[in-house]
Design an enzyme around this catalytic site. Structure first.
Site, PDB file in Angstrom:
ATOM      1  N   HIS A  29      14.795 -17.158 -43.074  1.00  0.00           N
ATOM      2  CA  HIS A  29      14.935 -16.041 -44.010  1.00  0.00           C
ATOM      3  C   HIS A  29      16.360 -15.935 -44.555  1.00  0.00           C
ATOM      4  CE1 HIS A  29      13.687 -12.174 -45.707  1.00  0.00           C
ATOM      5  NE2 HIS A  29      14.861 -11.694 -45.325  1.00  0.00           N
ATOM      6  N   ASP A  53      21.644  -6.613 -39.161  1.00  0.00           N
ATOM      7  CA  ASP A  53      21.205  -6.733 -40.544  1.00  0.00           C
ATOM      8  C   ASP A  53      22.174  -6.045 -41.497  1.00  0.00           C
ATOM      9  OD1 ASP A  53      19.768  -6.983 -42.846  1.00  0.00           O
ATOM     10  OD2 ASP A  53      18.082  -5.769 -42.194  1.00  0.00           O
TER      11      ASP A  53
END
Length: 542
Positions: free
Chosen positions: A450, A354
């Protein structure tokens, strides 16, 4: 929920194995553990019975000048390489020497793409120029005692203990780069915004006490600013210091201050309240606890040592005195510097890489997106060079998430779990091909993934700098972990950053069924304080 990829970096030490081309055996430094050595290797000191009784301490290996045990790379030995400039900004005056591969991670999130999460591996913590160690009111500072990278460290006594604050002999071991890294308090922007991820963080909101107003708020910000400056420099908090961080260096400590919407009515400064500080709209994924949301004042604390971070939290709370009381407080963490053998993107509690797409200071429009301009701005002048922080406590429903197959998890995010590469192919940093299809004609990156939804080019260019902390607050009676993300994002205007992205996520993000927004806050964070100023002075005394 806005998503991005954070970069966390590790520290690797050179060994005989690496010099011979062999795979090195992980040592304590490479794994982020405390090296097995004496007090010299850890930069800490403990008084022994001998020193307490006034007996002459027995010299140890470090005091005799002997070679340290394996793992000594963590103490800033041959593995350390001084940085000469910030690789992202090119500013040679903003980076202190640190060990090779020291953590400059960006914040982890609950997905792996989008507006991003804090600094990249190429953007280490903004640290200040070399300067002489400052002294506290009571004498020598912790920085002077402990030294900075490459400087003299603690005095070693019997059995590796330290002889208190005595003068250091030659060949005393310096602090590791983790402890010696220092971020400057004074500057154009407040610290804790563009710096890399820190291993430990505390978020705390205060409400002014009944009867407290502008004068009390000004005195409080003056106290807080001075305490933050001292602690970030590795000094004691003052005459009432608790000694919790006595043996540690600054450890990249940052303390950041902001004002909530209610602060302005409490201090009679309604006319100075920015329009951008208007309350955030409601979102369908919100399950907000009002008692843990908003607040008159907000403080963000981060450091690469848990005791240093707690020490700062306790000092800030004590400084509040009778002027303000704690409204809510949350604790978070990130990967420890040196936990990985080489620089790599961090993982969040869902196991996803991430941070790859976080805005970078090297980009030409970075300041325009993240900071309020000093002129030609709709914001009041006291917000020049400041930013707006959106803070959300986001619970991850990990039991539900972990029931998904690997393929299903990757489809929800839109990236490979192993290496963060987009499902459209390539590596972690390869641009995502949103139109690429498989043999059946189906999109490789699902329409509700996402990573697709949070891309700036899918949101009218909306972007924000994400710099969150993960959290774990125990396990409930049903065995469900209370864990997730303390989401913190920075932008010049929330209506052009967080709000449009979250609205789009609200309409069809595949990740939304695995997360829950439980608290929220929006805070105006003014620009940095100049030398001799305190944070918010231009608002409170303007």
């Amino acid at each position: 929920m806005p998503k991005a990829d954070a970069a966390a970096t590790g520290r690797a030490s050179k060994t005989d194995a690496t010099r011979k081309g062999q795979a090195p055996k992980p040592d304590a430094a490479a794994e982020g553990q405390v090296p097995k050595a004496d007090a010299a290797a850890t930069g800490r000191a403990s008084k022994t019975d001998a020193t307490r009784k006034g007996q002459a301490p027995k010299p140890d290996a470090a005091a005799k000048g002997q070679a340290p045990k394996a793992g000594a790379s963590a103490t800033g030995s041959s593995a350390a390489a001084p940085s000469t400039s910030d690789p992202t900004t090119g500013d040679p005056s903003t980076t202190r020497p640190s060990a090779a591969g020291s953590s400059t991670a960006a914040a982890p999130g609950t997905g792996t793409s989008g507006s991003g999460s804090a600094a990249s591996p190429e953007n280490p913590s903004r640290t200040g120029d070399h300067e002489a160690p400052r002294s506290t009111a009571g004498g020598i500072s912790r920085r002077a005692l402990l030294g900075t990278a490459g400087a003299t460290g603690l005095v070693l006594g019997a059995a590796g203990g330290a002889v208190g604050y005595a003068a250091a002999p030659a060949q005393a071991t310096p602090l590791t780069s983790v402890g010696s890294d220092e971020v400057m308090f004074h500057g154009k922007h407040q610290p804790g915004i563009t710096e890399g991820l820190q291993a430990r963080g505390h978020l705390v909101a205060f409400d002014l006490a009944a009867g407290a107003g502008r004068r009390e708020a000004a005195a409080l910000l003056r106290r807080w600013s001075e305490t933050a400056r001292r602690l970030m420099a590795g000094e004691a908090a003052g005459s009432t210091d608790t000694d919790v961080a006595r043996d540690a260096g600054p450890s990249s400590l940052t303390v950041t201050f902001g004002f909530g919407h209610s602060f302005f009515s409490r201090t009679g400064l309604e006319k100075q309240r920015p329009v951008a500080l208007d309350p955030l709209p409601d979102f369908s994924s919100d399950h907000l606890d009002k008692a843990r949301s908003n607040g008159d004042l907000w403080v963000q604390i981060g450091a690469n040592d848990a005791l240093v971070a707690f020490h700062a939290l306790r000092a800030i709370q004590k400084d509040a005195g009778s002027a303000a009381r704690v409204r809510w407080q949350m604790n978070g963490f990130n990967r420890t510097p040196g936990a990985t053998a080489h620089p790599m993107t961090a993982r969040n509690l869902m196991g996803q890489l991430d941070g790859t797409r976080n805005p970078k200071p090297s980009e030409s429009d970075f300041d325009q997106r993240i900071f309020v301009p000093a002129s030609a701005s709709k914001d009041p002048s006291w917000m020049a060079n400041g930013s707006y922080a959106v803070v959300r406590r986001i619970r991850m429903l990990l039991d539900d998430w972990e029931k998904l197959t690997l393929g299903a998890q990757e489809a929800v995010i839109g990236r490979r779990k192993a290496n963060g590469a987009a499902l459209s192919g390539g590596t972690e940093t390869t641009a995502m091909d949103l139109e690429k299809t498989d043999a059946k004609g189906d999109l490789l990156v699902p329409i509700n993934a996402h990573a697709r939804i949070t891309r700036p080019d899918q949101n009218g260019g909306a972007a924000m700098l994400r710099r969150p902390f993960s959290f774990h607050d125990g396990i409930d009676a049903d065995g469900v972990p209370d864990a997730g993300l303390l989401f913190v994002c920075w932008q010049a205007d929330p209506l052009r950053g967080f709000v449009p992205v979250q609205r789009k996520l609200d309409r069809g993000d595949a990740l939304s069924q695995y997360i829950r927004h439980e608290s929220s806050g929006l805070f105006a964070v003014p620009g940095g304080a100049a030398e001799g100023e305190y944070v918010g002075q231009r608002l409170l005394e303007g």
